[in-house]
Design an enzyme around this catalytic site. Structure first.
Site, PDB file in Angstrom:
ATOM      1  N   LYS A 147      17.100   3.699   0.753  1.00 29.80           N
ATOM      2  CA  LYS A 147      17.879   3.572   1.989  1.00 29.80           C
ATOM      3  C   LYS A 147      19.050   2.635   1.685  1.00 29.80           C
ATOM      4  CE  LYS A 147      15.061   3.196   5.869  1.00 29.80           C
ATOM      5  NZ  LYS A 147      14.397   2.332   6.880  1.00 29.80           N
ATOM      6  N   ARG A 172       0.797  -1.178   0.000  1.00 29.82           N
ATOM      7  CA  ARG A 172       0.000   0.000   0.000  1.00 29.82           C
ATOM      8  C   ARG A 172       0.857   1.267   0.000  1.00 29.82           C
ATOM      9  NH1 ARG A 172      -2.787  -4.035   2.958  1.00 29.82           N
ATOM     10  NH2 ARG A 172      -1.271  -3.783   4.598  1.00 29.82           N
ATOM     11  N   GLY A 173       2.142   1.076   0.303  1.00 32.31           N
ATOM     12  CA  GLY A 173       3.015   2.232   0.502  1.00 32.31           C
ATOM     13  C   GLY A 173       3.188   3.137  -0.703  1.00 32.31           C
ATOM     14  N   THR A 212      12.234  -7.192  -1.311  1.00 28.69           N
ATOM     15  CA  THR A 212      10.866  -7.170  -1.826  1.00 28.69           C
ATOM     16  C   THR A 212      10.865  -6.884  -3.331  1.00 28.69           C
ATOM     17  OG1 THR A 212      10.099  -6.359   0.311  1.00 28.69           O
ATOM     18  CG2 THR A 212       8.580  -6.115  -1.558  1.00 28.69           C
ATOM     19  N   ASP A 262       4.217   3.577   6.436  1.00 28.73           N
ATOM     20  CA  ASP A 262       3.365   3.409   7.611  1.00 28.73           C
ATOM     21  C   ASP A 262       4.138   3.101   8.876  1.00 28.73           C
ATOM     22  OD1 ASP A 262       4.007   0.723   6.494  1.00 28.73           O
ATOM     23  OD2 ASP A 262       2.793   0.039   8.184  1.00 28.73           O
ATOM     24  N   ARG A 265       0.051   6.835   6.827  1.00 27.70           N
ATOM     25  CA  ARG A 265       0.426   6.874   5.404  1.00 27.70           C
ATOM     26  C   ARG A 265      -0.057   8.156   4.745  1.00 27.70           C
ATOM     27  NH1 ARG A 265       1.929   1.576   3.784  1.00 27.70           N
ATOM     28  NH2 ARG A 265       0.885  -0.110   4.879  1.00 27.70           N
ATOM     29  N   ASP A 295      14.608  -0.719   0.734  1.00 31.91           N
ATOM     30  CA  ASP A 295      15.358  -0.848   1.977  1.00 31.91           C
ATOM     31  C   ASP A 295      16.398  -1.956   1.768  1.00 31.91           C
ATOM     32  OD1 ASP A 295      15.802  -0.381   4.742  1.00 31.91           O
ATOM     33  OD2 ASP A 295      14.355  -1.897   5.324  1.00 31.91           O
ATOM     34  N   ASP A 302       7.471   2.932  -2.666  1.00 37.03           N
ATOM     35  CA  ASP A 302       7.720   3.985  -1.686  1.00 37.03           C
ATOM     36  C   ASP A 302       9.193   4.009  -1.275  1.00 37.03           C
ATOM     37  OD1 ASP A 302       7.477   1.516  -0.399  1.00 37.03           O
ATOM     38  OD2 ASP A 302       6.219   2.240   1.227  1.00 37.03           O
TER      39      ASP A 302
HETATM   40  P1  IMP Z   1      12.813  -4.240   1.586  1.00 36.05           P
HETATM   41  O1  IMP Z   1      12.336  -5.557   1.065  1.00 36.05           O
HETATM   42  O2  IMP Z   1      13.702  -4.419   2.797  1.00 36.05           O
HETATM   43  O3  IMP Z   1      13.453  -3.361   0.551  1.00 36.05           O
HETATM   44  O4  IMP Z   1      11.555  -3.531   2.212  1.00 36.05           O
HETATM   45  C1  IMP Z   1      10.774  -2.678   1.539  1.00 36.05           C
HETATM   46  C2  IMP Z   1       9.486  -2.449   2.292  1.00 36.05           C
HETATM   47  O5  IMP Z   1       9.699  -2.342   3.711  1.00 36.05           O
HETATM   48  C3  IMP Z   1       8.908  -1.127   1.881  1.00 36.05           C
HETATM   49  O6  IMP Z   1       8.064  -1.266   0.766  1.00 36.05           O
HETATM   50  C4  IMP Z   1       8.196  -0.674   3.125  1.00 36.05           C
HETATM   51  O7  IMP Z   1       6.892  -1.222   3.147  1.00 36.05           O
HETATM   52  C5  IMP Z   1       8.975  -1.255   4.263  1.00 36.05           C
HETATM   53  N1  IMP Z   1       9.925  -0.279   4.833  1.00 36.05           N
HETATM   54  C6  IMP Z   1      11.269  -0.288   4.747  1.00 36.05           C
HETATM   55  N2  IMP Z   1      11.806   0.746   5.400  1.00 36.05           N
HETATM   56  C7  IMP Z   1      10.769   1.457   5.899  1.00 36.05           C
HETATM   57  C8  IMP Z   1      10.678   2.658   6.686  1.00 36.05           C
HETATM   58  O8  IMP Z   1      11.660   3.328   7.045  1.00 36.05           O
HETATM   59  N3  IMP Z   1       9.425   3.059   7.004  1.00 36.05           N
HETATM   60  C9  IMP Z   1       8.304   2.378   6.645  1.00 36.05           C
HETATM   61  N4  IMP Z   1       8.340   1.260   5.906  1.00 36.05           N
HETATM   62  C10 IMP Z   1       9.560   0.793   5.546  1.00 36.05           C
HETATM   63 MG    MG Z   2       5.864  -1.025   0.777  1.00 37.93          MG
END
Ligand code: IMP
Ligand code: MG
Length: 185
Positions: free
Chosen positions: A134, A45-46, A110, A162, A168, A106, A103
């Site tokens: 990030k 949803r982000g 994902t 969120d 959000r 990280d 959004d």
């Molecule tokens: P990844 O798989 O670690 O890149 O995670 C990505 C997902 O984690 C994003 O789509 C967000 O939903 C969530 N996420 C990562 N960092 C943050 C943050 O600082 N605030 C809120 N959601 C985050």
């Molecule tokens: Mg997300």
């Protein structure tokens, strides 16, 4: 429900700065995709506020679709890699110029899994537009073609991001002071 001012450590990106950057990204994307084959895919949803605003600044014709994935395991604020599609696209992406709108990237797990599963459907092109990067936390190799902002390794909320599904809707991106924040429902 706590008032966010109680745990807002700082506003990292103000509404004005966000909107100006989204407008620039929209202009860049409009120049790069001109023939109407562009499909924006929002990862729920982000990505919702970002994609809605971005789309308004894309002057070339495009369509949009939505998908949702959930990642297995790890904690509430981390992802592990393996994702499961919980809501699939309605659009056949074969031959389309797909732009994934996220959004935040990280760890990158994902989006890396989403890329893999969409690639199989043979889009003409498949690129990523991420509002926030990030990079310090990156574990998977992810090509980010359009990047809004690089941010430090801090947990942020607002503008799609969120805290336990809330906040959000805020028009800015803020850093949370996790010591002051208490999930309350
Ligand atoms: P990844 O798989 O670690 O890149 O995670 C990505 C997902 O984690 C994003 O789509 C967000 O939903 C969530 N996420 C990562 N960092 C943050 C943050 O600082 N605030 C809120 N959601 C985050
Ligand atoms: Mg997300």
């Amino acid at each position: 429900m706590q008032n966010y001012n109680e745990f807002l450590a700082e506003i990292l990106i103000t509404e004005d700065v966000l909107q100006a950057r989204v407008r620039e990204l929209g202009a860049e994307i409009s120049a790069d995709y001109t023939d109407g084959n562009l499909l924006l895919i929002c990862i729920l949803r982000g990505g919702v506020p970002f994609m809605v605003d971005l789309s308004r600044h894309i002057t070339s014709p495009h369509t949009m679709d939505f998908m949702a994935v959930s990642s297995y395991g790890a904690g509430r604020r981390e992802s592990t890699g393996a994702v499961r599609v919980t809501l699939d696209l309605q659009t056949n992406i074969h031959g389309r110029d797909v732009l994934l709108v996220e959004d935040i990237i990280d760890s990158g797990h994902t989006i890396a899994s989403v890329l893999e599963l969409l690639q199989v459907r043979q889009p003409k092109s498949l690129k990523i537009c991420a509002l926030l990067d990030k990079a310090e936390r990156r574990e998977a190799v992810v090509p980010i073609h359009y990047r809004g902002f690089s941010i430090p390794n801090k947990f942020v909320f607002g503008y799609g991001l969120d805290l336990d599904e809330y906040y959000r809707n805020l028009p800015f991106v803020g850093v949370v002071d996790l010591e002051k924040y208490e999930p309350l429902k």
